[in-house]
Scaffold this active site. Structure first.
Site, short mmCIF file in Angstrom:
data_model
loop_
_atom_site.label_atom_id
_atom_site.label_comp_id
_atom_site.label_asym_id
_atom_site.label_seq_id
_atom_site.Cartn_x
_atom_site.Cartn_y
_atom_site.Cartn_z
N SER A 183 0.65 -1.07 0.24
CA SER A 183 -0.04 -0.12 0.15
C SER A 183 0.74 1.29 -0.14
CB SER A 183 -1.00 -0.15 1.24
OG SER A 183 -2.11 1.04 1.07
N ASP A 223 -9.86 -3.54 -5.50
CA ASP A 223 -9.11 -2.83 -4.53
C ASP A 223 -9.61 -1.28 -4.81
OD1 ASP A 223 -7.44 -1.51 -2.72
OD2 ASP A 223 -5.78 -2.35 -3.50
N HIS A 245 -8.12 -4.80 -1.57
CA HIS A 245 -6.86 -4.31 -0.92
C HIS A 245 -6.07 -5.40 0.00
CE1 HIS A 245 -3.98 -1.05 -0.23
NE2 HIS A 245 -4.35 -1.11 1.01
#
Length: 726
Positions: A578, A663, A698
């Site tokens: 991330s 995501d 995600h």
């Protein structure tokens, strides 16, 4: 038979280790790609101009809307993108084909350490003992309770395995039982976009109510009438939480009353109930400020009142007890201080200081009890728990012996108790839950994570030291390795970090890491600027126009490790996800020869284009984290480090990049575009692999065990580059 087979595999693996690991130099992945034709993404130049500066983006076309992704019949554009992602997946599978057995061994080994039939430590709230349990072979939890006694008959709140049946992805969150213990509210997401339906279940009959609340954050708060439920909805485009509604059971949700609407897109919005059960609290949060509106939970049809006027820069949190509120605030206190105010006079002018600000200690939170106040602190890159006697003001700290650890308050729903429940973990100590008697100062271990097959912390060494950054700042570093491993230039080392949002990377135990440690890897955490390990200033020095410190800190820690004989560049590896994926992207541009391999998970790499698009989730809320590129100074600074915009014709380390099609936090097209550009520009024959989970977002797969398929993939990538076959 299944359990026996797993235990046999672990025993066999231990035998292999004792008798010498089959380690052969040379990577099968690199050998395979030499005989493969890598996917070539079509170029279609998009001209992006702002502040008189023009960027040419040849892969802007890869963007799809949510509607396109979920459509039963893909349109031409959707099919074009899906074909490219699938071709990259096929290429990755072929490149890693010779590691399939290793991946399966790693997967079985990792999940084999997890106790399949397990149960969380129960906690008592409002007359019931609540806990979560898992059954052998199940991917999802069973949320349960027992009335009055742990010997009572079990009541299943929800069996997530049943709810998840038929879904590729399923997540249940935000479980809230009504004050009369009769109705359960919870959120469910079946797409991995973190957009939830809220459902209600009658716990007396076991039936689900017809009430269903759409497009929510998944959580909410019950009023004390047991019929009124407050919840948060999201903007359907940006996915920002922006409205609070009041729902009455039995009513059509279309008639729900809007009670609050957030106009500033820089703020997240949520609603929850105070620990005292006396207030419904609407909380708004941006990077620099908080705002709260409160309502008597006995009067759900009343009007919320603002706690204190919103300020442009003021972060604080509130906790209610009896006739007052406690406030942890950074008002004239960068590392925060503790204050209190009467519940009917909550404006800032009425606040009185209880614990003053300290330059070297960050107050990260509090837990309120009738006779005690527990303060969570962070100083010198370590977490600490302080107990204050509210009657005598005498205070003391809980003591911990290890060099690197994390300690935190756990679930403490009751006020009238002398027992503090807290958690503890380290790189060698499995996650542990303790009950601490604040009167007698006695500590009792209530539950420790069981590592199936055994784990002896004494077999491993933990170190904690400081590495000097190029500007003279000392960076904390945590290290763990097996005692039988010798530090040398040939020793493989994995360096991890995150370094954003003030999120501290604490040294938690992770049983899956044993698969690397037992194969000779050193695992290292760089506590770089951008986190909050060393206090609030540590965060300030790694954001906005100081963001470059995050990247150089990581590189400098790697250099320190190499200079002190832990490893060397040909055997060093890095991982981040991330915002930590942004770190990986920046580092490989800035120091491409420092690592042999890098794993970038769901990486935020197309910084400028993403932050220019306010329809993308998270964008407007994060202008105070990264900057707003509509401002020229921010644009040029962000452009200077944006990984996608700084890909050049140079050699890059071996790269494994992962993403998820659904995501909502880092859109799949960021890593996809980055890989396409890297493949077009990079020199040399190092591997460049992209793996897209076509069914998840995600956080990857939702199942308890299935998520470790990706862990096994990542570990196999690292081990293969080291020539380790088993």
């Amino acid at each position: 038979m299944k359990l026996y087979f797993k235990h046999f595999a672990i025993i066999l693996f231990a035998f292999v280790l004792l008798n010498g690991c089959d380690s052969q130099r040379g990577s099968t992945i690199k050998s395979n790609i030499a005989n493969l034709t890598a996917p070539v993404a079509e170029k279609q130049d998009s001209v992006l101009t702002i502040h008189g500066d023009t960027r040419i983006d040849p892969y802007f076309w890869m963007r799809l809307t949510d509607e396109q992704k979920i459509a039963e019949t893909p349109d031409t554009q959707t099919q074009r993108v899906l074909d490219y992602l699938n071709s990259e997946n096929e290429y990755t599978d072929l490149a890693m084909k010779d590691t399939e057995r290793l991946q399966e061994n790693l997967y079985e080994e990792i999940v084999g350490r997890i106790k399949e039939t397990d149960e969380s430590l129960p906690y008592f709230e409002n007359g019931y003992w609540y806990y979560t349990r898992y059954e052998e072979g199940s991917e999802y939890p069973i949320h349960s309770r027992k009335k009055g006694s742990l010997d009572a008959e079990e009541e299943i709140l929800i069996d997530v395995n049943e709810l998840a049946d038929g879904h590729d992805y399923y997540s249940a969150t935000g479980l809230q039982v009504s004050p009369d213990n009769k109705i359960l509210a919870f959120g469910e997401d079946t797409l991995s976009r973190r957009v939830y339906h809220i459902r209600f279940k009658n716990l007396e009959t076991g039936e689900f109510l017809d009430d269903k609340l759409d497009n929510t954050t998944g959580g909410g708060a019950w009023a004390n009438d047991n019929r009124t439920y407050f919840y948060t909805t999201k903007n359907k485009v940006s996915l920002l939480s922006e409205k609070i509604y009041r729902h009455t059971l039995g009513n059509n949700p279309s008639s729900d009353k809007l009670v609050y609407s957030e106009k500033d897109p820089a703020f997240y919005l949520g609603v929850y109930k105070s620990k005292s059960d006396q207030y419904i609290i609407i909380g708004e949060q941006s990077t620099l400020a908080n705002d709260y509106h409160i309502l008597d939970a006995d009067n759900p049809n009343g009007e919320f009142r603002q706690f204190t006027p919103r300020e442009e820069v003021h972060e604080y949190s509130i906790d209610h007890f009896e006739d007052k509120f406690y406030i942890v605030t950074n008002w004239e206190a960068p590392n925060f201080r503790l204050m209190e105010t009467p519940e009917n006079a909550t404006q800032k002018s009425n606040w009185k200081e209880m614990i003053p600000h300290r330059e070297d200690v960050l107050i990260s939170g509090i837990e309120v009890f009738r006779d005690y106040l527990v303060v969570s602190e962070r100083g010198n890159a370590l977490t600490n728990i302080k107990v204050i006697d509210q009657n005598t003001q005498e205070e003391h700290y809980l003591g911990f012996d290890e060099e690197a650890y994390v300690a935190y308050t756990s679930i403490n729903p009751e006020f009238d108790t002398e027992i503090l429940r807290f958690g503890y973990s380290s790189l060698t100590t499995p996650n542990s839950t303790y009950d601490y008697n604040m009167d007698t100062r006695e500590m009792e271990l209530m539950k420790q994570q069981e590592v199936v097959g055994g784990h002896n912390p004494d077999d491993y060494t933990t170190e904690r030291f400081f590495a000097e950054a190029r500007d003279g700042v000392m960076i904390p570093v945590s290290v763990v390795y097996k005692k039988s491993v010798e530090k040398s230039p040939d020793t493989p080392l994995l360096l991890y970090s995150y370094g954003s949002y003030g999120s501290s990377t604490d040294p938690w135990f992770n049983s899956s890491l044993l698969s690397l440690l037992d194969r000779g890897f050193i695992y290292t955490i760089a506590h770089i600027r951008g986190g909050q390990e060393m206090g609030r200033q540590w965060y300030e020095d790694g954001k906005m126009f100081n963001k470059i410190n995050t990247f150089t800190d990581f590189i400098d820690v790697a250099n320190h490790l190499e200079g002190n004989g832990y490893s060397s560049a040909p055997h060093m590896y890095a991982r981040g996800g991330s915002a930590g994926g942004l770190l990986m992207g920046a580092v490989v541009n800035m120091a491409p020869h420092q690592f042999n391999g890098v794993i970038a998970a769901v990486p935020f790499v197309d910084v400028v284009s993403t932050m220019l698009d306010e329809t993308i989730p998270l964008t407007t809320n994060e202008f105070d984290e990264w900057g707003n590129p509509k401002n020229e100074d921010s644009y040029h600074y962000m452009l200077s480090y944006s990984p996608y915009d700084n890909v050049t014709e140079q050699e890059y380390p071996n790269l494994l990049v992962t993403t998820g099609l659904f995501d909502s936090q880092v859109q799949y097209w960021e890593p996809a575009k980055w890989v396409a550009k890297l493949r077009d520009k990079k020199a040399g024959d190092n591997a460049l692999l992209l793996k897209t989970n076509m069914k998840a977002g995600h956080g990857g797969a939702s199942g308890r065990f299935e998520r470790y398929r990706q862990t096994a993939l990542e570990y196999a990538f690292l081990l293969d580059l080291e020539g380790i076959r088993r």
